[in-house]
Design a protein around this motif. Structure first.
Motif, PDB file in Angstrom:
ATOM      1  N   THR A  98     -15.720  -9.817  -0.588  1.00  0.00           N
ATOM      2  CA  THR A  98     -15.022  -8.555  -0.797  1.00  0.00           C
ATOM      3  C   THR A  98     -13.593  -8.923  -1.144  1.00  0.00           C
ATOM      4  O   THR A  98     -12.954  -9.690  -0.423  1.00  0.00           O
ATOM      5  CB  THR A  98     -15.053  -7.672   0.459  1.00  0.00           C
ATOM      6  OG1 THR A  98     -16.414  -7.424   0.800  1.00  0.00           O
ATOM      7  CG2 THR A  98     -14.338  -6.342   0.208  1.00  0.00           C
ATOM      8  N   ILE A  99     -13.121  -8.413  -2.272  1.00  0.00           N
ATOM      9  CA  ILE A  99     -11.758  -8.702  -2.712  1.00  0.00           C
ATOM     10  C   ILE A  99     -10.928  -7.435  -2.498  1.00  0.00           C
ATOM     11  O   ILE A  99     -11.352  -6.341  -2.848  1.00  0.00           O
ATOM     12  CB  ILE A  99     -11.751  -9.165  -4.185  1.00  0.00           C
ATOM     13  CG1 ILE A  99     -10.384  -9.651  -4.618  1.00  0.00           C
ATOM     14  CG2 ILE A  99     -12.268  -8.103  -5.114  1.00  0.00           C
ATOM     15  CD1 ILE A  99     -10.385 -10.366  -5.968  1.00  0.00           C
ATOM     16  N   TYR A 100      -9.776  -7.590  -1.850  1.00  0.00           N
ATOM     17  CA  TYR A 100      -8.853  -6.482  -1.609  1.00  0.00           C
ATOM     18  C   TYR A 100      -7.694  -6.665  -2.581  1.00  0.00           C
ATOM     19  O   TYR A 100      -7.060  -7.717  -2.604  1.00  0.00           O
ATOM     20  CB  TYR A 100      -8.372  -6.493  -0.159  1.00  0.00           C
ATOM     21  CG  TYR A 100      -9.503  -6.214   0.808  1.00  0.00           C
ATOM     22  CD1 TYR A 100      -9.804  -4.911   1.183  1.00  0.00           C
ATOM     23  CD2 TYR A 100     -10.281  -7.240   1.318  1.00  0.00           C
ATOM     24  CE1 TYR A 100     -10.844  -4.640   2.055  1.00  0.00           C
ATOM     25  CE2 TYR A 100     -11.331  -6.977   2.191  1.00  0.00           C
ATOM     26  CZ  TYR A 100     -11.606  -5.682   2.557  1.00  0.00           C
ATOM     27  OH  TYR A 100     -12.642  -5.417   3.415  1.00  0.00           O
ATOM     28  N   GLY A 143       0.833  -1.197   0.000  1.00  0.00           N
ATOM     29  CA  GLY A 143       0.000   0.000   0.000  1.00  0.00           C
ATOM     30  C   GLY A 143       0.864   1.242   0.000  1.00  0.00           C
ATOM     31  O   GLY A 143       2.085   1.168   0.043  1.00  0.00           O
ATOM     32  N   ALA A 144       0.235   2.400  -0.052  1.00  0.00           N
ATOM     33  CA  ALA A 144       0.953   3.675  -0.191  1.00  0.00           C
ATOM     34  C   ALA A 144       1.957   3.912   0.924  1.00  0.00           C
ATOM     35  O   ALA A 144       3.081   4.329   0.681  1.00  0.00           O
ATOM     36  CB  ALA A 144      -0.049   4.820  -0.245  1.00  0.00           C
ATOM     37  N   GLY A 151      -5.753   4.505  13.335  1.00  0.00           N
ATOM     38  CA  GLY A 151      -6.791   4.896  12.386  1.00  0.00           C
ATOM     39  C   GLY A 151      -6.662   4.266  11.016  1.00  0.00           C
ATOM     40  O   GLY A 151      -7.605   4.324  10.234  1.00  0.00           O
ATOM     41  N   ASP A 152      -5.503   3.668  10.698  1.00  0.00           N
ATOM     42  CA  ASP A 152      -5.330   3.011   9.403  1.00  0.00           C
ATOM     43  C   ASP A 152      -6.272   1.820   9.277  1.00  0.00           C
ATOM     44  O   ASP A 152      -6.459   1.062  10.228  1.00  0.00           O
ATOM     45  CB  ASP A 152      -3.902   2.482   9.235  1.00  0.00           C
ATOM     46  CG  ASP A 152      -2.889   3.559   8.931  1.00  0.00           C
ATOM     47  OD1 ASP A 152      -3.283   4.711   8.703  1.00  0.00           O
ATOM     48  OD2 ASP A 152      -1.685   3.240   8.929  1.00  0.00           O
ATOM     49  N   GLU A 153      -6.850   1.642   8.091  1.00  0.00           N
ATOM     50  CA  GLU A 153      -7.606   0.429   7.805  1.00  0.00           C
ATOM     51  C   GLU A 153      -6.649  -0.541   7.130  1.00  0.00           C
ATOM     52  O   GLU A 153      -5.976  -0.176   6.163  1.00  0.00           O
ATOM     53  CB  GLU A 153      -8.796   0.720   6.893  1.00  0.00           C
ATOM     54  CG  GLU A 153      -9.709  -0.482   6.760  1.00  0.00           C
ATOM     55  CD  GLU A 153     -10.973  -0.202   5.944  1.00  0.00           C
ATOM     56  OE1 GLU A 153     -11.679  -1.172   5.653  1.00  0.00           O
ATOM     57  OE2 GLU A 153     -11.226   0.956   5.604  1.00  0.00           O
ATOM     58  N   VAL A 154      -6.566  -1.768   7.668  1.00  0.00           N
ATOM     59  CA  VAL A 154      -5.576  -2.729   7.188  1.00  0.00           C
ATOM     60  C   VAL A 154      -6.144  -4.145   7.134  1.00  0.00           C
ATOM     61  O   VAL A 154      -7.147  -4.453   7.772  1.00  0.00           O
ATOM     62  CB  VAL A 154      -4.319  -2.744   8.108  1.00  0.00           C
ATOM     63  CG1 VAL A 154      -3.571  -1.426   8.060  1.00  0.00           C
ATOM     64  CG2 VAL A 154      -4.682  -3.099   9.539  1.00  0.00           C
ATOM     65  N   VAL A 176       1.120  -6.989   6.006  1.00  0.00           N
ATOM     66  CA  VAL A 176       0.116  -5.965   6.277  1.00  0.00           C
ATOM     67  C   VAL A 176      -0.243  -5.286   4.962  1.00  0.00           C
ATOM     68  O   VAL A 176       0.643  -4.831   4.247  1.00  0.00           O
ATOM     69  CB  VAL A 176       0.637  -4.903   7.275  1.00  0.00           C
ATOM     70  CG1 VAL A 176      -0.406  -3.817   7.480  1.00  0.00           C
ATOM     71  CG2 VAL A 176       1.020  -5.545   8.596  1.00  0.00           C
ATOM     72  N   ASP A 177      -1.529  -5.256   4.659  1.00  0.00           N
ATOM     73  CA  ASP A 177      -2.019  -4.610   3.453  1.00  0.00           C
ATOM     74  C   ASP A 177      -2.838  -3.390   3.860  1.00  0.00           C
ATOM     75  O   ASP A 177      -3.839  -3.527   4.561  1.00  0.00           O
ATOM     76  CB  ASP A 177      -2.895  -5.566   2.640  1.00  0.00           C
ATOM     77  CG  ASP A 177      -2.143  -6.808   2.184  1.00  0.00           C
ATOM     78  OD1 ASP A 177      -0.942  -6.687   1.884  1.00  0.00           O
ATOM     79  OD2 ASP A 177      -2.756  -7.883   2.118  1.00  0.00           O
ATOM     80  N   HIS A 178      -2.398  -2.196   3.461  1.00  0.00           N
ATOM     81  CA  HIS A 178      -3.127  -0.968   3.749  1.00  0.00           C
ATOM     82  C   HIS A 178      -4.271  -0.819   2.762  1.00  0.00           C
ATOM     83  O   HIS A 178      -4.104  -1.057   1.564  1.00  0.00           O
ATOM     84  CB  HIS A 178      -2.191   0.240   3.666  1.00  0.00           C
ATOM     85  CG  HIS A 178      -1.156   0.246   4.744  1.00  0.00           C
ATOM     86  ND1 HIS A 178      -1.327   0.908   5.927  1.00  0.00           N
ATOM     87  CD2 HIS A 178       0.046  -0.362   4.828  1.00  0.00           C
ATOM     88  CE1 HIS A 178      -0.270   0.720   6.689  1.00  0.00           C
ATOM     89  NE2 HIS A 178       0.580  -0.059   6.036  1.00  0.00           N
ATOM     90  N   ILE A 179      -5.443  -0.406   3.255  1.00  0.00           N
ATOM     91  CA  ILE A 179      -6.641  -0.270   2.439  1.00  0.00           C
ATOM     92  C   ILE A 179      -7.006   1.210   2.359  1.00  0.00           C
ATOM     93  O   ILE A 179      -6.789   1.961   3.299  1.00  0.00           O
ATOM     94  CB  ILE A 179      -7.813  -1.048   3.061  1.00  0.00           C
ATOM     95  CG1 ILE A 179      -7.444  -2.511   3.229  1.00  0.00           C
ATOM     96  CG2 ILE A 179      -9.070  -0.902   2.229  1.00  0.00           C
ATOM     97  CD1 ILE A 179      -8.425  -3.295   4.051  1.00  0.00           C
ATOM     98  N   GLY A 180      -7.569   1.612   1.243  1.00  0.00           N
ATOM     99  CA  GLY A 180      -8.085   2.969   1.128  1.00  0.00           C
ATOM    100  C   GLY A 180      -7.278   3.824   0.180  1.00  0.00           C
ATOM    101  O   GLY A 180      -6.575   3.325  -0.688  1.00  0.00           O
TER     102      GLY A 180
END
Length: 177
Positions: free
Chosen positions: A159-161, A64-65, A82-85, A101-105
């Protein structure tokens, strides 16, 4: 008879405890609640309210970013409250070790609700139908390949990330239900 039963029972108990000590791999989606830099642990709270504490080790990677900014070797540095992961982890005893760890958003992983049509374990791909009715194929990461072994073909909507790399959609995690 009793002199044989005792050692046999001890061997059975040892075999069971050795089996229980094996690493069990799984993943969880949630929001980072706390980060403890001293102990390299992070608490992630799921949407259902369950809290999980994860230990970060040298092999833990991040996507992720935020991960791009720090490099995947410093996965712990990418975490903030606060990160969604999505945290892929193993359990040994009572300790949960973050493996990935995969960051989402924004600037991180994207999420989409899809219907699984087929999984090709050999090609490491999954064919899906989007909510708009389009057919798409996602390539699977190593951790996603493990997830597909848990009945994904029969899951229906998931749900696919995913990320997009070199024009391909790369699936990192599936959340069923």
């Amino acid at each position: 008879m009793r002199k044989y039963l005792g050692p046999g029972l001890v061997c059975a108990l040892l075999a069971c405890s050795a089996y229980a000590a094996d690493d069990v791999a799984t993943a969880v989606v949630g929001t980072v609640k706390t980060v403890d830099k001293a102990t390299k642990t992070v608490v992630v709270k799921t949407g259902e309210g369950t809290e999980h504490t994860f230990k970060f080790v040298g092999r833990t990677t991040a996507h992720g970013a935020e991960a791009t900014a720090h490099g995947t070797k410093d996965a712990f540095l990418t975490m903030k409250e606060g990160d969604e992961v999505v945290v892929h982890y193993t359990v040994k005893g009572t300790e949960k070790t973050a493996e990935e760890v995969d960051h989402i958003g924004k600037d991180g992983m994207k999420a989409s609700v899809v219907t699984v049509k087929a999984v090709d374990h050999g090609a490491k791909t999954v064919a899906v139908k989007t909510a708009e009715g389009a057919d798409e194929t996602y390539h699977l990461t190593g951790s996603a390949v493990k997830e597909t072994g848990k009945g994904l073909e029969k899951a229906g909507k998931v749900t696919i990330y995913y990320t997009e790399e070199s024009g391909k959609k790369i699936a990192h995690y599936f959340k069923q239900g």
